[in-house]
Design a protein around this motif. Structure first.
Motif, PDB file in Angstrom:
ATOM      1  N   TRP A  13     -52.075 -21.228  38.056  1.00 10.55           N
ATOM      2  CA  TRP A  13     -52.198 -20.630  36.725  1.00 10.55           C
ATOM      3  C   TRP A  13     -52.117 -21.685  35.627  1.00 10.55           C
ATOM      4  O   TRP A  13     -52.650 -21.472  34.550  1.00 10.55           O
ATOM      5  CB  TRP A  13     -51.120 -19.576  36.492  1.00 10.55           C
ATOM      6  CG  TRP A  13     -51.305 -18.359  37.347  1.00 10.55           C
ATOM      7  CD1 TRP A  13     -50.551 -17.993  38.403  1.00 10.55           C
ATOM      8  CD2 TRP A  13     -52.330 -17.374  37.227  1.00 10.55           C
ATOM      9  NE1 TRP A  13     -51.016 -16.839  38.956  1.00 10.55           N
ATOM     10  CE2 TRP A  13     -52.116 -16.428  38.252  1.00 10.55           C
ATOM     11  CE3 TRP A  13     -53.414 -17.212  36.356  1.00 10.55           C
ATOM     12  CZ2 TRP A  13     -52.932 -15.327  38.426  1.00 10.55           C
ATOM     13  CZ3 TRP A  13     -54.228 -16.099  36.529  1.00 10.55           C
ATOM     14  CH2 TRP A  13     -53.998 -15.172  37.551  1.00 10.55           C
TER      15      TRP A  13
ATOM     16  N   GLN B 149     -54.956 -11.847  32.257  1.00 11.17           N
ATOM     17  CA  GLN B 149     -56.181 -12.263  32.949  1.00 11.17           C
ATOM     18  C   GLN B 149     -57.327 -11.310  32.610  1.00 11.17           C
ATOM     19  O   GLN B 149     -57.155 -10.104  32.526  1.00 11.17           O
ATOM     20  CB  GLN B 149     -55.954 -12.265  34.456  1.00 11.17           C
ATOM     21  CG  GLN B 149     -57.135 -12.782  35.268  1.00 11.17           C
ATOM     22  CD  GLN B 149     -56.841 -12.782  36.761  1.00 11.17           C
ATOM     23  OE1 GLN B 149     -55.934 -12.095  37.220  1.00 11.17           O
ATOM     24  NE2 GLN B 149     -57.603 -13.561  37.506  1.00 11.17           N
TER      25      GLN B 149
ATOM     26  N   ARG C 215     -55.512 -21.250  30.625  1.00  7.41           N
ATOM     27  CA  ARG C 215     -55.301 -21.545  32.041  1.00  7.41           C
ATOM     28  C   ARG C 215     -55.530 -23.033  32.272  1.00  7.41           C
ATOM     29  O   ARG C 215     -56.434 -23.632  31.693  1.00  7.41           O
ATOM     30  CB  ARG C 215     -56.292 -20.729  32.868  1.00  7.41           C
ATOM     31  CG  ARG C 215     -56.099 -20.828  34.353  1.00  7.41           C
ATOM     32  CD  ARG C 215     -57.026 -19.838  35.032  1.00  7.41           C
ATOM     33  NE  ARG C 215     -56.769 -19.784  36.467  1.00  7.41           N
ATOM     34  CZ  ARG C 215     -56.987 -18.718  37.217  1.00  7.41           C
ATOM     35  NH1 ARG C 215     -57.484 -17.627  36.654  1.00  7.41           N
ATOM     36  NH2 ARG C 215     -56.746 -18.738  38.508  1.00  7.41           N
TER      37      ARG C 215
ATOM     38  N   THR D 267     -57.946 -16.786  31.986  1.00  2.61           N
ATOM     39  CA  THR D 267     -56.529 -16.428  31.847  1.00  2.61           C
ATOM     40  C   THR D 267     -55.926 -17.159  30.656  1.00  2.61           C
ATOM     41  O   THR D 267     -56.160 -18.351  30.461  1.00  2.61           O
ATOM     42  CB  THR D 267     -55.740 -16.787  33.123  1.00  2.61           C
ATOM     43  OG1 THR D 267     -56.313 -16.092  34.237  1.00  2.61           O
ATOM     44  CG2 THR D 267     -54.277 -16.413  32.966  1.00  2.61           C
TER      45      THR D 267
END
Length: 406
Positions: A282, A296, A330, A394
Motif C-alpha cells: 500500500w 481504494q 499509493r 489508492t
C-alpha cells in the motif's frame, strides 16, 4: 443629628420661622423641615444589619400636617451611588409644631416604592425643642432566609454572576434586586476568585464554598463547583492506530478501524476502506504513529469506490469548524503508484472538493473549507471518485482532526 452607623437612620432638623418683632414670636407652622437617610454601601462591604436590598423608602410623619393628617414623602435611592452616602431631604409642605412627633419608614426592594417590602423603621417619640430630632431608629428587616443558587463554572470561562434567593419569615419569596447581596468565600479560595458583588472567576478544578449576605442575613454555605472544560470535539481514532495490526499487514473491512465505518460506494460491501501498518504494497510509513487508513478505487480484481464515515458529537452551535488531514498517494509499486481524488462531506454538504494527493508519494496536509455548526452532531464522509477503467488507485489518510476556528 445622631445617626446609627451601618444602618438606616433618619433624623429631622426642623427650622422654626419667626414672624416679626424683637421677641421672636413663632409661627404655627414649621417650614423647611429636613431629614437625612444614611444609605449603606450596596453589596460592597459587610455591614452590620444594613438594608442593602432597599432601593426606595416611604417616610411618614404621623399627624404632622397643619390639619392633623400625616405627611408622607417618597424617596428613591440615588442609582448612581453604590457606596454608602447620606441623603438630605426636605419636606414639600410645612408641618405644625408639636411637643412630640413619631415617624415611620417603609423600605422597598425596587425604586418608586415598588417591589416587596424589605424593611421597616419606627422612631421613638421625638421631643420638640429648638429642633425636632428622631435620633436612633429601630430597624427591622423582612428578609429571614438567604440561599445561594448552586452553580458549576468552567475553568477558562468568563466571570459568572452568582445568584441568590431570599425568603421572609413565612417562607415566601422576597424579590430583591441582584445588587443587594454581599458575597464571600468561606473556604477553598484556591478554586475561584469572588468579588463582593458575586462575580466569580473560575481558577482550577475543585469546589469553593461561598456565602451571600442580604440585610444582615447570612446564607448557609454553598459549594460552587469548578470543572475543567470538556475536550474539544474530534474524530475518534484520528490516526487509524486502533486496532493495532502487524507491521507490513493491512485489514480491509467496515470495522477495520475503530470509530470509522467503511464501505464501497458502488457495492455497499466491506471493501474499499482499510488500515495498513508501515511499508508494504500500500505504501510507505504513516505520517504519525505506525498505521494509516486507505481508500481504494478499483476496476481490476474487484470493483470498489471506497468511503469511510464517522459521526462527531459535541460541536457548539454557532461556532465554526474545519477538518484538517494528511493525504498521500499509493506508494508501493502496485497499481501504477497513483492516488485517487478524495472528497469530504459534513452532513451531506461538501466541505472539501475532490482533490488528488501529490504525485511524489509524500504526505501533505490539507484542510476543508470552514462551516458554521447548526447542530451539535455531524457525520463526515471521505469518499474516492468512481474508478477509472482497468485502474487500481489508492489514497492514504492519516491524522484526521476537527478544528474549531472561532
Amino acid at each position: 443629628m445622631p445617626r446609627l452607623p451601618g444602618v438606616f437612620a433618619v433624623t429631622s432638623l426642623l427650622a422654626i420661622c419667626g414672624c416679626g418683632g424683637g421677641g421672636g414670636s413663632k409661627s404655627s407652622t414649621l417650614q423647611n423641615a429636613t431629614f437625612q437617610i444614611d444609605w449603606p454601601t450596596r453589596s460592597r462591604a459587610a455591614l452590620t444589619n444594613p438594608l442593602t436590598s432597599a432601593l426606595s423608602v416611604r417616610v411618614v410623619f404621623r399627624g404632622a400636617a397643619t390639619n392633623g393628617a400625616d405627611v408622607t414623602m417618597n424617596i428613591d435611592r440615588d442609582a448612581s451611588k453604590v457606596s454608602a452616602y447620606t441623603g438630605t431631604y426636605t419636606l414639600t409642605q410645612g408641618i405644625r409644631p408639636s411637643s412630640s412627633r413619631t415617624m415611620n419608614a417603609t423600605f422597598y426592594a425596587q425604586a418608586g416604592e415598588t417591589g416587596p417590602v424589605v424593611g421597616t423603621a419606627t422612631s421613638a417619640t421625638a421631643t420638640q425643642g429648638a429642633e425636632l430630632s428622631f435620633g436612633t431608629i429601630s430597624l427591622t428587616s423582612v428578609v429571614s432566609v438567604v440561599s445561594v443558587v448552586p452553580a458549576t463554572l468552567t475553568v477558562g470561562s468568563d466571570p459568572v454572576q452568582l445568584q441568590f434567593e431570599c425568603k421572609d419569615g413565612n417562607g415566601a419569596a422576597v424579590a430583591v434586586s441582584p445588587g443587594s447581596a454581599t458575597w464571600a468565600i468561606s473556604s477553598n479560595p484556591a478554586y475561584l476568585s469572588l468579588t463582593p458583588d458575586g462575580q466569580a472567576t473560575p481558577i482550577t478544578n475543585g469546589t469553593a464554598n461561598v456565602t451571600a449576605t442580604v440585610d444582615g442575613i447570612v446564607s448557609n454555605v454553598q459549594g460552587i463547583q469548578v470543572v475543567n472544560p470538556a475536550p474539544a470535539p474530534d474524530f475518534e481514532n484520528p490516526g487509524f492506530e486502533s486496532p493495532a495490526i502487524s507491521a507490513g499487514s493491512y485489514a480491509e473491512a467496515s470495522d477495520a478501524a475503530t470509530g470509522w465505518t467503511g464501505a464501497s460506494v458502488i457495492t455497499g460491501t466491506q471493501t474499499g476502506f482499510g488500515i495498513a501498518n508501515a511499508s508494504h504494497s500500500w505504501g510507505s510509513d504513516a505520517k504519525a504513529g505506525s498505521q494509516y487508513g486507505f481508500l481504494q478505487s478499483s476496476q481490476t480484481v474487484e470493483t470498489d469506490q471506497g468511503s469511510c464515515t464517522q459521526t462527531v458529537t459535541g460541536l457548539t452551535v454557532g461556532k465554526t469548524y474545519k477538518v484538517e488531514f494528511w493525504m498521500a498517494r499509493r506508494n508501493g509499486d502496485v497499481g501504477g503508484n497513483t492516488g485517487e481524488p478524495i472528497s469530504l462531506t459534513a452532513n451531506g454538504t461538501t466541505i472539501f472538493a475532490s482533490a488528488a494527493p501529490n504525485p511524489d508519494g509524500s504526505w501533505n496536509q490539507y484542510a476543508s473549507s470552514t462551516f458554521t455548526a447548526g447542530q451539535t452532531s455531524y457525520t463526515f464522509v471521505f469518499s474516492t471518485e468512481a474508478p477509472s477503467p482497468d485502474q487500481d488507485q489508492t489514497t492514504r489518510l492519516d491524522e484526521v482532526h476537527l478544528v474549531q476556528t472561532n
